[in-house]
Design a protein around this motif. Structure first.
Motif, PDB file in Angstrom:
ATOM      1  N   TRP A  24      25.519 -12.143 -11.790  1.00 38.51           N
ATOM      2  CA  TRP A  24      25.039 -10.911 -12.410  1.00 38.51           C
ATOM      3  C   TRP A  24      26.167  -9.895 -12.499  1.00 38.51           C
ATOM      4  O   TRP A  24      26.357  -9.244 -13.534  1.00 38.51           O
ATOM      5  CB  TRP A  24      23.867 -10.347 -11.598  1.00 38.51           C
ATOM      6  N   ILE A  25      26.936  -9.763 -11.414  1.00 33.56           N
ATOM      7  CA  ILE A  25      28.074  -8.828 -11.388  1.00 33.56           C
ATOM      8  C   ILE A  25      29.069  -9.192 -12.485  1.00 33.56           C
ATOM      9  O   ILE A  25      29.538  -8.327 -13.241  1.00 33.56           O
ATOM     10  CB  ILE A  25      28.751  -8.841  -9.987  1.00 33.56           C
ATOM     11  N   ARG A  26      29.395 -10.470 -12.597  1.00 36.30           N
ATOM     12  CA  ARG A  26      30.351 -10.936 -13.610  1.00 36.30           C
ATOM     13  C   ARG A  26      29.820 -10.688 -15.028  1.00 36.30           C
ATOM     14  O   ARG A  26      30.539 -10.176 -15.882  1.00 36.30           O
ATOM     15  CB  ARG A  26      30.637 -12.419 -13.407  1.00 36.30           C
ATOM     16  N   ARG A  27      28.559 -11.029 -15.271  1.00 36.71           N
ATOM     17  CA  ARG A  27      27.981 -10.857 -16.622  1.00 36.71           C
ATOM     18  C   ARG A  27      27.929  -9.400 -17.044  1.00 36.71           C
ATOM     19  O   ARG A  27      27.964  -9.094 -18.230  1.00 36.71           O
ATOM     20  CB  ARG A  27      26.574 -11.450 -16.677  1.00 36.71           C
ATOM     21  N   HIS A  28      27.842  -8.484 -16.088  1.00 39.05           N
ATOM     22  CA  HIS A  28      27.750  -7.067 -16.407  1.00 39.05           C
ATOM     23  C   HIS A  28      29.098  -6.350 -16.276  1.00 39.05           C
ATOM     24  O   HIS A  28      29.136  -5.116 -16.368  1.00 39.05           O
ATOM     25  CB  HIS A  28      26.678  -6.399 -15.543  1.00 39.05           C
ATOM     26  N   GLY A  29      30.162  -7.113 -16.094  1.00 41.03           N
ATOM     27  CA  GLY A  29      31.513  -6.553 -16.084  1.00 41.03           C
ATOM     28  C   GLY A  29      31.811  -5.621 -14.924  1.00 41.03           C
ATOM     29  O   GLY A  29      32.627  -4.711 -15.054  1.00 41.03           O
ATOM     30  N   LEU A  30      31.195  -5.849 -13.802  1.00 35.18           N
ATOM     31  CA  LEU A  30      31.418  -4.999 -12.635  1.00 35.18           C
ATOM     32  C   LEU A  30      32.379  -5.685 -11.676  1.00 35.18           C
ATOM     33  O   LEU A  30      32.573  -6.889 -11.745  1.00 35.18           O
ATOM     34  CB  LEU A  30      30.091  -4.720 -11.931  1.00 35.18           C
ATOM     35  N   SER A  31      32.965  -4.888 -10.784  1.00 36.31           N
ATOM     36  CA  SER A  31      33.818  -5.477  -9.750  1.00 36.31           C
ATOM     37  C   SER A  31      33.364  -4.920  -8.404  1.00 36.31           C
ATOM     38  O   SER A  31      33.739  -3.839  -8.009  1.00 36.31           O
ATOM     39  CB  SER A  31      35.295  -5.146 -10.009  1.00 36.31           C
ATOM     40  N   MET A  32      32.499  -5.672  -7.782  1.00 34.77           N
ATOM     41  CA  MET A  32      31.985  -5.308  -6.462  1.00 34.77           C
ATOM     42  C   MET A  32      31.547  -6.576  -5.754  1.00 34.77           C
ATOM     43  O   MET A  32      31.404  -7.619  -6.392  1.00 34.77           O
ATOM     44  CB  MET A  32      30.810  -4.322  -6.594  1.00 34.77           C
ATOM     45  N   SER A  33      31.349  -6.483  -4.484  1.00 35.18           N
ATOM     46  CA  SER A  33      30.896  -7.653  -3.729  1.00 35.18           C
ATOM     47  C   SER A  33      29.377  -7.785  -3.881  1.00 35.18           C
ATOM     48  O   SER A  33      28.685  -6.800  -4.156  1.00 35.18           O
ATOM     49  CB  SER A  33      31.254  -7.508  -2.250  1.00 35.18           C
TER      50      SER A  33
END
Length: 161
Positions: free
Chosen positions: A105-114
């Motif tokens: 989900w983080i990758r698909r939404h272009g975020l950089s977090m754990s």
């Protein structure tokens, strides 16, 4: 003076009484068609209204028809959370069993977090309910008069068969 109208039952009376003694024979197939029409409509509306990220939630919706009931449900464990949401400062999502779901989900939404930071943010802010199943149920209930009219026609055809 005219003679009164007389209605007589003859050889067809036994067939009529047989249908009345065993109504399930007349109702079984029409009820199955009625429930199938209604539940497939509900399933389609739930799919159309479900939150979409990868489409997994929509694909997980399944319908079942039983003799006098039918239901639509999801095989995904997060479906209820997506339906009714989650209050802020509620329970933190459990990342340990499947951190990859949050990583994706983080990758698909272009975020950089754990995944743990995302789970913490979800716990802090909560998740708003989408109520896609409730809306599907309401739309199906609004369509019921049409389904019931078809049921009546089907029962009539079955009775005459």
């Amino acid at each position: 003076m005219t003679e009164p109208l007389v209605i007589e039952f003859g050889k067809d009376w036994e067939a009529t009484m047989g249908k009345l003694r065993e109504p399930e024979k007349v109702l079984e197939q029409p009820m199955k068609r009625f429930l199938t029409r209604a539940i497939l409509f509900a399933e389609r509306k739930a799919r159309e209204g479900s939150p979409y990220d990868t489409g997994a939630l929509a694909r997980s919706l399944v319908s079942e028809v039983h003799p006098m009931s039918a239901r639509v449900f999801s095989t995904r464990n997060y479906a209820m959370t997506m339906e009714v949401g989650m209050k802020p400062w509620g329970e933190m999502p459990n990342v340990r069993p499947d951190p990859d779901s949050l990583v994706g989900w983080i990758r698909r939404h272009g975020l950089s977090m754990s995944p743990f930071a995302l789970a913490n943010a979800i716990a802090k802010r909560g998740i708003r309910g989408r109520f896609f199943m409730r809306k599907a149920k309401q739309e199906t209930e609004a369509q019921m008069p049409s389904f019931l009219a078809e049921l009546g026609g089907d029962i009539g055809k079955e009775w005459l068969a």
